[in-house]
Design a protein around this motif. Structure first.
Motif, mmCIF file in Angstrom:
data_model
loop_
_atom_site.group_PDB
_atom_site.id
_atom_site.type_symbol
_atom_site.label_atom_id
_atom_site.label_comp_id
_atom_site.label_asym_id
_atom_site.label_seq_id
_atom_site.Cartn_x
_atom_site.Cartn_y
_atom_site.Cartn_z
ATOM 1 N N ILE A 31 -8.505 33.050 16.897
ATOM 2 C CA ILE A 31 -8.855 32.219 18.065
ATOM 3 C C ILE A 31 -9.620 30.972 17.625
ATOM 4 C CG2 ILE A 31 -10.341 32.093 20.113
ATOM 5 C CD1 ILE A 31 -9.620 35.010 20.679
ATOM 6 N N VAL A 32 -10.623 31.157 16.773
ATOM 7 C CA VAL A 32 -11.445 30.025 16.355
ATOM 8 C C VAL A 32 -10.649 29.073 15.462
ATOM 9 C CG1 VAL A 32 -13.522 29.351 15.084
ATOM 10 C CG2 VAL A 32 -13.591 31.301 16.620
ATOM 11 N N ALA A 33 -9.843 29.618 14.571
ATOM 12 C CA ALA A 33 -9.100 28.768 13.628
ATOM 13 C C ALA A 33 -8.080 27.867 14.316
ATOM 14 C CB ALA A 33 -8.402 29.631 12.581
ATOM 15 N N VAL A 34 -7.477 28.340 15.397
ATOM 16 C CA VAL A 34 -6.457 27.522 16.068
ATOM 17 C C VAL A 34 -7.012 26.742 17.257
ATOM 18 C CG1 VAL A 34 -4.601 29.063 15.352
ATOM 19 C CG2 VAL A 34 -5.634 29.377 17.589
ATOM 20 N N ASP A 35 -8.288 26.968 17.584
ATOM 21 C CA ASP A 35 -8.881 26.294 18.737
ATOM 22 C C ASP A 35 -9.113 24.816 18.424
ATOM 23 O OD1 ASP A 35 -9.920 25.963 21.255
ATOM 24 O OD2 ASP A 35 -11.870 26.859 20.788
ATOM 25 N N LYS A 36 -8.449 23.978 19.182
ATOM 26 C CA LYS A 36 -8.557 22.528 19.000
ATOM 27 C C LYS A 36 -8.187 21.876 20.329
ATOM 28 C CE LYS A 36 -6.444 18.765 16.385
ATOM 29 N NZ LYS A 36 -5.441 18.408 15.381
ATOM 30 N N GLU A 37 -8.943 20.884 20.709
ATOM 31 C CA GLU A 37 -8.639 20.163 21.944
ATOM 32 C C GLU A 37 -8.907 18.683 21.729
ATOM 33 O OE1 GLU A 37 -9.510 20.398 26.731
ATOM 34 O OE2 GLU A 37 -10.798 21.504 25.374
ATOM 35 N N THR A 38 -7.943 17.870 22.128
ATOM 36 C CA THR A 38 -8.072 16.413 22.030
ATOM 37 C C THR A 38 -8.012 15.824 23.425
ATOM 38 O OG1 THR A 38 -7.001 16.453 19.872
ATOM 39 C CG2 THR A 38 -7.093 14.326 20.996
ATOM 40 N N LYS A 39 -8.929 14.941 23.707
ATOM 41 C CA LYS A 39 -8.990 14.294 25.021
ATOM 42 C C LYS A 39 -9.178 12.796 24.840
ATOM 43 C CE LYS A 39 -9.325 17.756 28.064
ATOM 44 N NZ LYS A 39 -9.685 17.955 29.401
ATOM 45 N N VAL A 40 -8.683 12.039 25.815
ATOM 46 C CA VAL A 40 -8.955 10.609 25.883
ATOM 47 C C VAL A 40 -10.131 10.448 26.839
ATOM 48 C CG1 VAL A 40 -8.064 8.357 26.549
ATOM 49 C CG2 VAL A 40 -6.553 10.015 25.446
ATOM 50 N N ILE A 41 -11.191 9.872 26.317
ATOM 51 C CA ILE A 41 -12.428 9.738 27.078
ATOM 52 C C ILE A 41 -12.621 8.281 27.468
ATOM 53 C CG2 ILE A 41 -14.939 10.028 26.987
ATOM 54 C CD1 ILE A 41 -14.424 12.248 24.918
ATOM 55 N N SER A 42 -12.904 8.073 28.734
ATOM 56 C CA SER A 42 -13.181 6.728 29.235
ATOM 57 C C SER A 42 -14.684 6.565 29.410
ATOM 58 C CB SER A 42 -12.491 6.500 30.581
ATOM 59 O OG SER A 42 -11.106 6.624 30.448
#
Length: 192
Positions: free
Chosen positions: A48-59
């Motif tokens: 779970i930790v190894a594949v946990d990744k999140e990318t966001k565009v922040i304004s």
């Protein structure tokens, strides 16, 4: 008459041996089941930790930028992942070694495994504390040092890390149960 009393003493002694052998087999099964549970829990947390990744565009104001949350960006998360990977490897190894040692009656190896169970349990609880502390900062931030909360932006990442933390705490507790089982066996066999 002397032979009758000797026979009854031998009968009692053999009954004690039968009870002891049954207890050893039963505790061996419990030990193996707990080790399998430790292996599965720590393996799940590691994945779970190894594949946990999140990318966001922040304004922010008139600016937009891309930000990514990943385990390797925080040292507490790295410690958490590595500790669970060590626990997973350790549980898999001791499943085999403890079964062999129990079948051969090697109490020295079983004692060493009990001490290592305690060390791995302490290591896991330490990593859980570090990950929980960073998780609280991610959830709430810290207004005194102007650290912003980030879980409102990276909500999926934080949910996955929270689930991993809960599973890791359960895994740490199971490692601690292994130590308790060993202490119980030691106390039980000392009473004979």
């Amino acid at each position: 008459m002397g032979s009758q009393s000797k026979g009854s003493v031998d009968g009692v002694q053999s009954d004690v041996k039968v009870v002891e052998n049954m207890s050893t087999k039963k505790s061996g099964v419990y030990d193996l089941l707990l080790r399998v549970l430790c292996f599965l829990l720590t393996l799940t947390v590691t994945i779970i930790v190894a594949v946990d990744k999140e990318t966001k565009v922040i304004s922010y104001a008139d600016l937009q930028f891309k930000a990514t949350a990943k385990w390797k960006y925080m040292s507490a998360s790295v410690f958490f992942l590595v500790t669970n990977a060590i626990g997973c490897s350790y549980a898999a190894t001791t499943m085999v070694i403890s079964t062999i040692a129990r079948n051969s009656g090697n109490k020295t190896i079983l004692l060493m495994i009990t001490v290592l169970d305690l060390v791995v349990s302490a290591l896991h609880f330490s990593a859980n504390g570090a990950a929980a502390a960073v998780g609280v900062l991610g959830q709430k931030g810290n207004s005194h040092v102007q650290w912003m909360k980030v879980c409102n932006v990276f909500d999926a990442y934080c949910r996955h890390m929270t689930a991993a933390l809960v599973l890791s705490i359960i895994g740490s507790s199971v490692f601690l149960l292994l130590v308790a089982l060993s202490i119980f066996k030691l106390h039980y066999y000392r009473s004979y």
